[in-house]
Write an enzyme that holds these catalytic residues in place. Structure first.
Site, mmCIF file in Angstrom:
data_model
loop_
_atom_site.group_PDB
_atom_site.id
_atom_site.type_symbol
_atom_site.label_atom_id
_atom_site.label_comp_id
_atom_site.label_asym_id
_atom_site.label_seq_id
_atom_site.Cartn_x
_atom_site.Cartn_y
_atom_site.Cartn_z
ATOM 1 N N GLU A 123 -39.694 85.352 8.655
ATOM 2 C CA GLU A 123 -39.227 84.112 9.289
ATOM 3 C C GLU A 123 -37.799 84.268 9.787
ATOM 4 O O GLU A 123 -36.933 84.790 9.079
ATOM 5 C CB GLU A 123 -39.311 82.983 8.259
ATOM 6 C CG GLU A 123 -39.653 81.663 8.850
ATOM 7 C CD GLU A 123 -41.058 81.615 9.444
ATOM 8 O OE1 GLU A 123 -41.188 81.844 10.666
ATOM 9 O OE2 GLU A 123 -42.001 81.355 8.699
ATOM 10 N N THR A 127 -36.828 86.257 11.969
ATOM 11 C CA THR A 127 -36.531 87.670 12.212
ATOM 12 C C THR A 127 -36.838 88.052 13.651
ATOM 13 O O THR A 127 -36.361 89.073 14.127
ATOM 14 C CB THR A 127 -37.359 88.573 11.284
ATOM 15 O OG1 THR A 127 -38.737 88.211 11.422
ATOM 16 C CG2 THR A 127 -36.952 88.420 9.827
ATOM 17 N N ASP A 128 -37.648 87.232 14.356
ATOM 18 C CA ASP A 128 -38.156 87.710 15.660
ATOM 19 C C ASP A 128 -37.069 87.794 16.720
ATOM 20 O O ASP A 128 -37.127 88.653 17.590
ATOM 21 C CB ASP A 128 -39.387 86.919 16.139
ATOM 22 C CG ASP A 128 -39.138 85.453 16.425
ATOM 23 O OD1 ASP A 128 -38.058 84.925 16.051
ATOM 24 O OD2 ASP A 128 -40.025 84.821 17.034
ATOM 25 N N ALA A 168 -45.200 69.714 13.813
ATOM 26 C CA ALA A 168 -45.384 70.059 12.398
ATOM 27 C C ALA A 168 -45.008 71.507 12.130
ATOM 28 O O ALA A 168 -45.216 72.007 11.044
ATOM 29 C CB ALA A 168 -46.825 69.800 11.986
ATOM 30 N N SER A 207 -47.502 73.874 18.173
ATOM 31 C CA SER A 207 -48.294 73.156 19.172
ATOM 32 C C SER A 207 -47.725 73.418 20.561
ATOM 33 O O SER A 207 -48.479 73.504 21.535
ATOM 34 C CB SER A 207 -48.335 71.658 18.875
ATOM 35 O OG SER A 207 -47.029 71.142 18.773
ATOM 36 N N SER A 208 -46.409 73.618 20.658
ATOM 37 C CA SER A 208 -45.860 73.835 22.008
ATOM 38 C C SER A 208 -46.210 75.228 22.536
ATOM 39 O O SER A 208 -46.554 75.371 23.709
ATOM 40 C CB SER A 208 -44.358 73.552 22.079
ATOM 41 O OG SER A 208 -43.674 74.284 21.116
ATOM 42 N N ASP A 229 -44.381 83.024 18.383
ATOM 43 C CA ASP A 229 -45.401 81.975 18.503
ATOM 44 C C ASP A 229 -46.298 82.198 19.713
ATOM 45 O O ASP A 229 -47.519 82.046 19.642
ATOM 46 C CB ASP A 229 -44.725 80.594 18.611
ATOM 47 C CG ASP A 229 -43.831 80.314 17.426
ATOM 48 O OD1 ASP A 229 -43.924 81.044 16.420
ATOM 49 O OD2 ASP A 229 -43.026 79.364 17.508
ATOM 50 N N TYR A 258 -31.665 75.519 15.513
ATOM 51 C CA TYR A 258 -32.309 76.823 15.744
ATOM 52 C C TYR A 258 -31.412 77.694 16.629
ATOM 53 O O TYR A 258 -31.127 78.851 16.302
ATOM 54 C CB TYR A 258 -33.671 76.595 16.412
ATOM 55 C CG TYR A 258 -34.457 77.864 16.639
ATOM 56 C CD1 TYR A 258 -35.402 78.289 15.713
ATOM 57 C CD2 TYR A 258 -34.257 78.643 17.775
ATOM 58 C CE1 TYR A 258 -36.128 79.457 15.912
ATOM 59 C CE2 TYR A 258 -34.959 79.804 17.986
ATOM 60 C CZ TYR A 258 -35.895 80.206 17.048
ATOM 61 O OH TYR A 258 -36.598 81.364 17.261
HETATM 62 C C1 GLA Z 1 -39.935 79.152 15.763
HETATM 63 C C2 GLA Z 1 -39.736 80.088 16.945
HETATM 64 C C3 GLA Z 1 -40.163 81.522 16.583
HETATM 65 C C4 GLA Z 1 -39.517 81.988 15.289
HETATM 66 C C5 GLA Z 1 -39.685 80.941 14.196
HETATM 67 C C6 GLA Z 1 -38.918 81.289 12.955
HETATM 68 O O1 GLA Z 1 -41.299 79.002 15.470
HETATM 69 O O2 GLA Z 1 -40.480 79.650 18.054
HETATM 70 O O3 GLA Z 1 -39.836 82.386 17.651
HETATM 71 O O4 GLA Z 1 -38.170 82.310 15.479
HETATM 72 O O5 GLA Z 1 -39.267 79.648 14.609
HETATM 73 O O6 GLA Z 1 -39.400 82.459 12.389
#
Ligand code: GLA
Length: 404
Positions: free
Chosen positions: A37, A39-40, A133, A137-138, A182, A234
């Site tokens: 989480e 990390t991407d 949630a 969903s996006s 995602d 974020y």
């Molecule tokens: C959101 C972002 C992802 C990722 C996560 C956290 O879902 O869209 O790219 O950074 O948060 O791991």
């Protein structure tokens, strides 16, 4: 509700809305991330699963006009737009249609779609990915939109390119500087499996889950905490990571564009004192999370039939939550409560927040025969203590986006 039934219903709704039958339906799933989480966007590793909650878009071309009519059943709203007039909405609160428009804009920017080429289309959108949630969903809406537009134009493309275009829409049209996880999993997910994604190279491996056959379920619990701050907080985390990567790579003599992925735990430990406290905490999370993710894969591949591997996998999930809560500070009291309550239920292997955080969902690995206990001691207990209407979702791993 079963997807086949939803598909039948969307055909009927399309006919009601537009008086004709749709030509095709695009489908793209939401996701839960098992581990890896935040990390991407640091070039690290993630282990998400595409889930059996999806966005469906029914589509019919309109020949001769370059106009798009969108109807959303969930929002009970409709929007008409022309591709020539698309403008990023960065800095504004995005509306549902902006995600669809952003994808068209990004596909054009990436050279995957020609905005001057007819046809236009009518699109009807229906989804059962719980909104806001933290189940993406996006991203599901983006990937379903991309599939719809590309199929409509008869373009050939690679799924990864499409996922990157969807990320571009999120980053530059909507203004959330998200990583690729995602959109990637929504486009590329595999049934009964998670994907290990190297978010730097975009190499990925299919990792069979091996949970169902042993009697375990993936359960997402929606905390029902609104994620209003999610976007700005974020982006702030991402900036902190980039700043820390700059400082550390300078000190360690690494190339300029290094990411936290390039910094080993021992190098970090040596240099940790030189970082301001907040950055030190952020980096500690990212570096240890990458290590946890890779160990989780080892344990999965060694096989959950050996209970020690499953137990350790659960411990890694739990440790991920602690790190996200204490060092990365993206959890909240409600998510922490859901995780604490889950730990007290025998049959729960591991529990952690999933996704960006600041509300949203936890992911739990739960023995099927403990599900009633889990519902009572986690979901209902949480509702009583917080007054928030938590919902649990038992999730199956499914295929990523496709035309159905
Ligand atoms: C959101 C972002 C992802 C990722 C996560 C956290 O879902 O869209 O790219 O950074 O948060 O791991």
């Amino acid at each position: 509700m079963q997807e086949s039934i939803r598909i039948e219903q969307i055909r009927i709704e399309f006919k009601k809305a537009f008086g004709i039958a749709p030509s095709f339906i695009a489908r793209a799933p939401g996701r839960v991330n098992l581990i890896g989480e935040h990390t991407d966007y640091n070039g690290g590793f993630v282990l998400p699963v595409a889930i059996d909650r999806s966005i469906l878009i029914a589509v019919a071309p309109v020949i001769g006009v370059r106009r798009f009519e969108l109807v959303s059943l969930e929002y009970n709203d409709s929007v008409t737009f022309e591709p020539a007039n698309l403008e990023p909405v960065v800095g504004k609160v995005p509306l549902w249609a902006n995600y669809v428009q952003g994808v068209m804009w990004a596909l054009a920017q990436k050279g995957l779609l020609d905005l001057n080429e007819p046809p236009g289309a009518r699109l009807l959108i229906q989804g059962d990915v719980p909104r806001g949630a933290g189940l993406s969903s996006s991203a599901a809406l983006e990937v379903a939109s991309a599939l719809a537009f590309l199929h409509l134009a008869g373009s050939s493309f690679e799924q990864v390119q499409m996922a990157r275009a969807c990320q571009k829409a999120e980053n530059e049209y909507i203004g959330v500087k998200s990583g690729i996880m995602d959109q990637f999993i929504s486009a590329m997910g595999e049934p009964d499996s998670a994907l290990l994604i190297d978010t730097r190279s975009l190499d990925y491996r299919t990792i069979p889950l091996g949970l169902e056959e042993l009697g375990y379920k993936i359960v997402a619990v929606d905390s029902a905490v609104p994620r209003t701050l999610a976007g700005s907080a974020y982006n702030k985390r991402r900036e902190e990571c980039e700043e820390a990567a700059k400082i550390l790579s300078k000190q360690l003599g690494l190339p300029n564009r290094s990411q936290l992925r390039d910094i080993s735990l021992s190098d970090f430990n040596e240099q940790a004192e030189t970082l301001p406290e907040t950055l030190r905490m952020r980096v500690r999370h990212v570096i240890t999370e990458d290590a946890r993710t890779l160990e989780a894969i080892e344990r999965m591949q060694a096989g959950f039939t050996n209970p020690a591997n499953l137990r350790r996998f659960g411990e890694l999930l739990n440790a991920s939550h602690t790190s996200l809560s204490d060092d990365y500070e993206v959890s909240c009291a409600e998510l922490d409560l859901l995780v604490d309550l889950a730990h007290a239920v025998p049959g729960v292997i591991g529990a952690r927040m999933t996704g960006a955080g600041f509300g949203g969902c936890t992911v739990n690995i739960v023995a099927a025969n403990s599900l009633p206990d889990f519902e009572e001691k986690v979901v209902q207990e949480y509702r009583q203590r917080t007054g928030l209407n938590a919902q649990s979702h038992i999730c199956k791993a499914v295929r990523g986006g496709e035309i159905v």
